[in-house]
Design an enzyme around this catalytic site. Structure first.
Site, PDB file in Angstrom:
ATOM      1  N   ASP A  82       8.769  89.144  12.296  1.00  0.00           N
ATOM      2  CA  ASP A  82       7.428  88.689  13.262  1.00  0.00           C
ATOM      3  C   ASP A  82       6.938  90.183  13.788  1.00  0.00           C
ATOM      4  O   ASP A  82       7.337  90.928  14.478  1.00  0.00           O
ATOM      5  CB  ASP A  82       8.493  88.213  14.470  1.00  0.00           C
ATOM      6  CG  ASP A  82       7.504  88.170  15.999  1.00  0.00           C
ATOM      7  OD1 ASP A  82       6.557  88.473  15.994  1.00  0.00           O
ATOM      8  OD2 ASP A  82       8.631  86.906  16.202  1.00  0.00           O
TER       9      ASP A  82
ATOM     10  N   CYS B  55     -10.095  84.494  14.272  1.00  0.00           N
ATOM     11  CA  CYS B  55     -11.723  83.371  13.817  1.00  0.00           C
ATOM     12  C   CYS B  55     -11.625  82.479  14.990  1.00  0.00           C
ATOM     13  O   CYS B  55     -12.127  80.980  13.981  1.00  0.00           O
ATOM     14  CB  CYS B  55     -11.210  82.714  12.156  1.00  0.00           C
ATOM     15  SG  CYS B  55      -9.650  81.752  11.781  1.00  0.00           S
TER      16      CYS B  55
ATOM     17  N   ASP C  83       3.738  89.641   7.783  1.00  0.00           N
ATOM     18  CA  ASP C  83       3.666  88.266   7.929  1.00  0.00           C
ATOM     19  C   ASP C  83       4.482  87.703   8.487  1.00  0.00           C
ATOM     20  O   ASP C  83       6.146  87.809   8.191  1.00  0.00           O
ATOM     21  CB  ASP C  83       2.234  87.736   7.037  1.00  0.00           C
ATOM     22  CG  ASP C  83       2.063  86.484   7.747  1.00  0.00           C
ATOM     23  OD1 ASP C  83       0.817  86.580   7.785  1.00  0.00           O
ATOM     24  OD2 ASP C  83       2.919  85.013   7.984  1.00  0.00           O
TER      25      ASP C  83
ATOM     26  N   ASP D 167      -5.371  90.580  13.258  1.00  0.00           N
ATOM     27  CA  ASP D 167      -5.685  89.763  12.715  1.00  0.00           C
ATOM     28  C   ASP D 167      -5.037  88.476  13.194  1.00  0.00           C
ATOM     29  O   ASP D 167      -4.463  87.642  12.058  1.00  0.00           O
ATOM     30  CB  ASP D 167      -6.412  89.601  11.356  1.00  0.00           C
ATOM     31  CG  ASP D 167      -7.185  88.159  11.033  1.00  0.00           C
ATOM     32  OD1 ASP D 167      -8.341  88.018  11.779  1.00  0.00           O
ATOM     33  OD2 ASP D 167      -7.367  87.745   9.959  1.00  0.00           O
TER      34      ASP D 167
HETATM   35  C1  LIG Z   1      -5.543  84.811  10.621  1.00  0.00           C
HETATM   36  S1  LIG Z   1      -4.237  84.803  10.025  1.00  0.00           S
HETATM   37  C2  LIG Z   1      -4.071  86.281   9.005  1.00  0.00           C
HETATM   38  C3  LIG Z   1      -5.193  86.039   8.236  1.00  0.00           C
HETATM   39  C4  LIG Z   1      -5.098  87.207   7.458  1.00  0.00           C
HETATM   40  N1  LIG Z   1      -5.566  89.045   7.686  1.00  0.00           N
HETATM   41  C5  LIG Z   1      -6.501  87.008   5.885  1.00  0.00           C
HETATM   42  O1  LIG Z   1      -7.383  87.998   5.690  1.00  0.00           O
HETATM   43  O2  LIG Z   1      -6.244  86.782   4.891  1.00  0.00           O
HETATM   44  C6  LIG Z   1      -3.001  84.829  11.350  1.00  0.00           C
HETATM   45  C7  LIG Z   1      -1.896  85.145  10.881  1.00  0.00           C
HETATM   46  O3  LIG Z   1      -0.529  85.268  11.203  1.00  0.00           O
HETATM   47  C8  LIG Z   1       0.427  84.679  10.605  1.00  0.00           C
HETATM   48  N2  LIG Z   1       1.592  84.922  11.878  1.00  0.00           N
HETATM   49  C9  LIG Z   1       1.482  83.952  13.122  1.00  0.00           C
HETATM   50  N3  LIG Z   1       2.600  84.782  13.816  1.00  0.00           N
HETATM   51  C10 LIG Z   1       2.732  86.193  13.448  1.00  0.00           C
HETATM   52  C11 LIG Z   1       3.295  87.071  13.847  1.00  0.00           C
HETATM   53  N4  LIG Z   1       4.558  87.071  14.867  1.00  0.00           N
HETATM   54  N5  LIG Z   1       4.473  88.131  13.588  1.00  0.00           N
HETATM   55  C12 LIG Z   1       3.339  88.077  12.251  1.00  0.00           C
HETATM   56  N6  LIG Z   1       2.501  87.048  11.562  1.00  0.00           N
HETATM   57  C13 LIG Z   1       2.077  86.104  12.490  1.00  0.00           C
HETATM   58  C14 LIG Z   1       0.243  83.579  10.243  1.00  0.00           C
HETATM   59  O4  LIG Z   1       1.316  83.295   9.981  1.00  0.00           O
HETATM   60  C15 LIG Z   1      -1.106  84.299   9.197  1.00  0.00           C
HETATM   61  O5  LIG Z   1      -0.353  83.968   8.553  1.00  0.00           O
END
Ligand SMILES: C[S@@+](CC[C@H](N)C(=O)[O-])C[C@H]1O[C@@H](n2cnc3c(N)ncnc32)[C@H](O)[C@@H]1O
Length: 384
Positions: A165, A319, A137, A257
């Protein structure tokens, strides 16, 4: 469609829903949408105790193993089963997305947007006593919360967590037998919850939540005893592989996700009543952010797919209920990736909900599935 003006939603959000063809009445269905829990495997005998303590009846979901529904007003955090890590709150649609991965014991699984971690915990349960799970994350504070969750549920034995990232992350799964270290080589010792000095210093300086940039190297913030990290020479952890090598050395299963506007999560949207609707403008509706989001979603999907081995499965989910963040991303991705094939989700035959605009994709929403909103698509990598 219900008269939108009767709903307690700000005009800007209603316009957003309207321009994306989303029925605003899903936001009034919250009182009839149940809450879902999953019992950790081996703890289902505690159901009666849970029912007696919470004074409610839980119902087994016929279409999703290990899942139960309960009335929406029940606060599971007050229960002993929750406090002792025997159940976790996870929406049934999220459980379905994990199920679509078809995880088998022994799989190496990558969860590219892992925090706060409900899906990661379920994945860890499913890989069992072999294989590994790598959670990534970009938000350090959110991944730290995920680490807490993994430890609370005692499922982290085979887990590695990287702040990185996801659009550039390149670490491949550990390969059995690779951790033969020579003498005098600095190797990873068992993980300890005592945080290294560097991490504590960074945390003490940090006032606003931290996101890493695309170019920063991944930072390992947790690893379990059987994650393949203990005993590994430090230089080997960040080993990458060419696309040709990834065909056989990549991950068996990848979950993307992706970050999204969260408009399908009614409970999330309802929180803005307390946080203030102006925050919703900034966080959800800002057009520039939405444009940027599509690029981010496509890049996350593309990089997750790059790390998948040939014959493996990747699930893309969001979502959001908008077509732009789901079907459009899928179409663009398929156009750009000739080795990607969209595949049928067999389990979806029993799922509530409906197909997406593209055949083989699936959509959950509060009105048709009685769950939170979620889009799910499954791909495999083929040789051409
Ligand atoms: C919808 S949430 C994921 C929920 C998680 N899969 C769960 O079940 O609890 C999206 C996540 O993507 C992360 N995110 C955003 N940009 C990202 C990136 N470039 N690389 C990795 N993670 C990222 C956010 O910090 C967030 O925690």
């Amino acid at each position: 469609m219900e008269d939108a003006t009767k709903l307690p939603l700000p005009e800007a959000f209603l316009n957003f829903l309207h321009s994306n063809g989303i029925d605003p009445s899903i936001y009034t269905a919250i009182d009839s949408t149940p809450r879902f829990i999953r019992f950790k495997p081996g703890f289902e005998d505690y159901i009666e105790e849970f029912e007696a303590e919470m004074k409610c009846k839980v119902e087994k979901l016929e279409w999703l193993e290990g899942f139960y529904s309960l009335p929406h007003h029940i606060q599971i955090a007050a229960s002993r089963a929750y406090q002792e890590g025997k159940i976790y709150g996870i929406d049934a649609s999220s459980g379905a997305a994990v199920t679509a991965l078809h995880i088998s014991p022994g799989d190496h699984v990558l969860d590219l947007c892992a925090a706060p971690g409900a899906k990661l915990c379920m994945i860890l349960d499913l890989v069992g006593d072999s294989g590994s799970v790598t959670g990534v994350d970009v938000a350090r504070h959110r991944l730290a919360a995920c680490r807490t969750m993994v430890q609370k549920y005692a499922v982290g034995d085979r887990c590695r967590l990287f702040v990185a990232d996801g659009t550039t992350f390149s670490v491949i799964p550990y390969q059995k037998g690779e951790s033969k270290s020579e003498e005098n080589v600095d190797v990873f010792k068992e993980w300890t919850s005592r945080r290294p000095w560097k991490e504590r210093k960074r945390a003490s300086k940090c006032v606003t939540p931290q996101l890493v940039s695309r170019d920063q190297p991944p930072e390992l913030i947790y690893y379990g005893r059987h994650s393949g990290v203990v005993g590994l020479p430090k230089g080997e952890l960040f080993k990458t592989a060419s696309d040709i090598e990834i065909a056989s050395l990549g991950y068996d299963k990848v979950l993307v996700d992706a970050e999204c506007t969260h408009d399908g999560s009614v409970k999330h949207i309802q929180k803005f009543e307390h946080w203030g609707w102006r925050t919703l403008d900034r966080r959800v509706l800002d057009a520039e952010r939405t444009d940027h989001l599509h690029v981010l979603q496509l890049n996350l999907l593309t990089n997750g797919f790059r790390l998948l081995k040939v014959g493996g499965s990747l699930v893309y989910s969001t979502c959001s209920l908008t077509v732009a963040q789901n079907e459009d991303v899928v179409e663009q991705f398929l156009k750009e990736n000739k080795t990607a094939e969209l595949v049928e989700i067999d389990a979806a035959r029993n799922w509530p909900g409906r197909g997406g605009r593209i055949p083989k994709t699936w959509r959950f929403d509060p009105l048709t599935s009685q769950t939170s909103g979620l889009f799910v698509a499954r791909f495999t990598k083929v040789l051409i």
